[in-house]
Design an enzyme around this catalytic site. Structure first.
Site, PDB file in Angstrom:
ATOM      1  N   ASP A 111      -7.115  28.107  49.400  1.00 15.44           N
ATOM      2  CA  ASP A 111      -6.170  27.486  48.463  1.00 15.44           C
ATOM      3  C   ASP A 111      -6.477  26.047  48.068  1.00 15.44           C
ATOM      4  OD1 ASP A 111      -4.410  29.598  47.872  1.00 15.44           O
ATOM      5  OD2 ASP A 111      -3.435  29.364  49.818  1.00 15.44           O
ATOM      6  N   ASP A 176      -5.707  35.739  43.380  1.00 11.15           N
ATOM      7  CA  ASP A 176      -5.329  34.326  43.215  1.00 11.15           C
ATOM      8  C   ASP A 176      -6.552  33.400  43.339  1.00 11.15           C
ATOM      9  OD1 ASP A 176      -3.533  36.122  44.477  1.00 11.15           O
ATOM     10  OD2 ASP A 176      -2.120  34.524  44.956  1.00 11.15           O
TER      11      ASP A 176
HETATM   12  N1  GLY Z   1      -1.087  32.087  45.519  1.00 14.07           N
HETATM   13  C1  GLY Z   1       0.093  32.593  46.102  1.00 14.07           C
HETATM   14  C2  GLY Z   1       1.030  33.150  45.127  1.00 14.07           C
HETATM   15  O1  GLY Z   1       0.748  33.258  43.951  1.00 14.07           O
HETATM   16  O2  GLY Z   1       2.124  33.508  45.555  1.00 14.07           O
END
Ligand code: GLY
Length: 412
Positions: A111, A176
């Site tokens: 992330d 993601d």
């Molecule tokens: N990246 C985590 C979400 O979109 O919930």
């Protein structure tokens, strides 16, 4: 920028607030947004406690610097600075950005792109802070430690189990992750080291092959064998069912392939992004206001949730304003590359207009701190259902910024 201010001032009229429609009654969107951020800064001055949402009583809920959403509040403040050129927003943006300094050395999950590009990346772009360049390069170096040459992907999460509590995910990659590629592409430009760009391209190509279905919807999670590179599992974590199209995941994918085209000019990424956009925009379940259900396939025949789901808990299927905001931001950029420019502009404008209407703006009620209501964190986890979320605000601001740049015929 001229257009942005116009958009901000005149986009919405509020019959909910008044029945008159003279000029004085026009809704001051910029004032509204500034008021929200002022409230937030007043409620929380410790920049290691980062705003994310509110609780049921309207109290601000925050996260620490290692949370995936830690960079969005700083990003919102950078957009506010870009919007107003008022130095008070820059001072705050710098403070909330630099609270994340140690993340540049962290490789705990994928992330860091979200965390550091939305904060330091925007600080470089809007604040002209060249001292942020080495921070972005170091963050890319930390992220690249999660790349594996056998899977040809960046590992999103460490080992964990799937919803059934039995299936093991050894090397899970989630859609993601496409959002982290912007940091890698940018770090290659900043450093002159093509390693980060090569990783980004490899990751994007592998994800095209393994995450996407024939109809250009995507799985949320794909698990890999790091010895053979083989796919072990395709599933969901935050969506309705393994085979469904989780709305925010579709938005992350669209945004990701648009940015891959931005940096590579490789037509295969543009075609792919256009196919993803077509899947979303032509979906039978996309509501008239174009704010998607939290998953495009909720309650559709043949889609079976892996988690404990009772449809009667949700008499109205929750929408996800965050997915709409991300999609709109991506569509604006896509419109600048495509022959179908007007199709994407019309769709993005409709999404932004819906978000900036009383149906989604937090004009009334107990949300003092965020621009938008009605986002969804994760319904399977029972977490953050129909609430404001800091990243919905971030991508709304980005969409509005891109809209204004396009209207001013300036580059994004
Ligand atoms: N990246 C985590 C979400 O979109 O919930």
């Amino acid at each position: 920028m001229k257009q942005l201010l116009n958009v901000l001032y005149v986009l919405v009229f509020f019959s909910a607030c008044t029945t008159k429609t003279n000029e004085k009654d026009q809704f001051d969107t910029i004032g509204y947004i500034a008021g929200k951020f002022e409230n937030t800064l007043q409620a929380q001055s410790d920049s290691t406690k980062i705003p994310r949402t509110i609780d049921e009583n309207g109290n601000l809920k925050t996260v620490g610097i290692y949370n995936w959403t830690s960079g969005f509040f700083a990003g919102n403040l950078w957009y506010m600075y870009e919007l107003t050129k008022d130095d008070k927003w820059k001072t705050e943006a710098v403070k909330w950005t630099e609270a994340l300094d140690t993340i540049q050395y962290w490789s705990g999950n994928h992330d860091v792109g979200f965390m550091m590009y939305c904060s330091y990346g925007n600080g470089l772009k809007f604040g002209g802070l060249n001292q942020y360049k080495p921070v972005l390069i170091q963050t890319a170096e930390s992220l690249s430690k999660r790349y594996h040459h056998n899977t040809k992907t960046i590992e999103s999460w460490d080992y964990r189990k799937a919803w059934d509590g039995k299936t093991e995910w050894f090397y899970p990659v989630i859609i993601d992750n496409m959002m982290n590629l912007e940091l890698l592409f940018e770090a290659s430009i900043l450093s002159g080291n093509n390693k980060y760009r090569d990783i980004a391209v490899q990751h994007a190509e592998t994800t095209m092959k393994n995450h996407y279905r024939a109809d250009y919807s995507c799985y949320h999670v794909v698990d890999y064998d790091t010895i053979t590179g083989a796919v072990l599992d395709k599933a969901t974590c935050q969506g309705f069912s393994d085979s469904s199209a989780w709305a925010r995941g579709q938005a992350w994918g669209l945004y990701g392939y648009v940015l891959c085209y931005r940096y590579t000019q490789d037509e295969k990424f543009l075609d792919f992004a256009e196919n993803i956009a077509a899947y979303m925009l032509n979906h039978k379940n996309l509501p008239e206001d174009m704010i998607p259900l939290w998953d495009y396939n909720v309650n559709d025949e043949g889609f079976i949730p892996e988690w404990n789901y009772d449809a009667s808990d949700y008499p109205e299927i929750p929408r996800d304003a965050s997915a709409a905001a991300i999609t709109a931001a991506a569509l604006y950029e896509l419109s600048t590359y495509s022959t179908k420019k007007q199709v994407y502009l019309d769709a993005a404008n409709k999404m932004v207009n819906s978000l900036l209407s009383p149906n989604y703006l937090a004009i009334q009620g107990n949300n003092k701190y965020f621009i938008l209501n009605h986002s969804v964190g994760s319904i399977p986890h029972g977490a953050e259902i129909d609430v404001p979320l800091v990243y919905a605000d971030y991508y709304l601001l980005e969409a509005m910024y891109r809209k204004s740049k396009i209207e001013d015929s300036e580059g994004l």
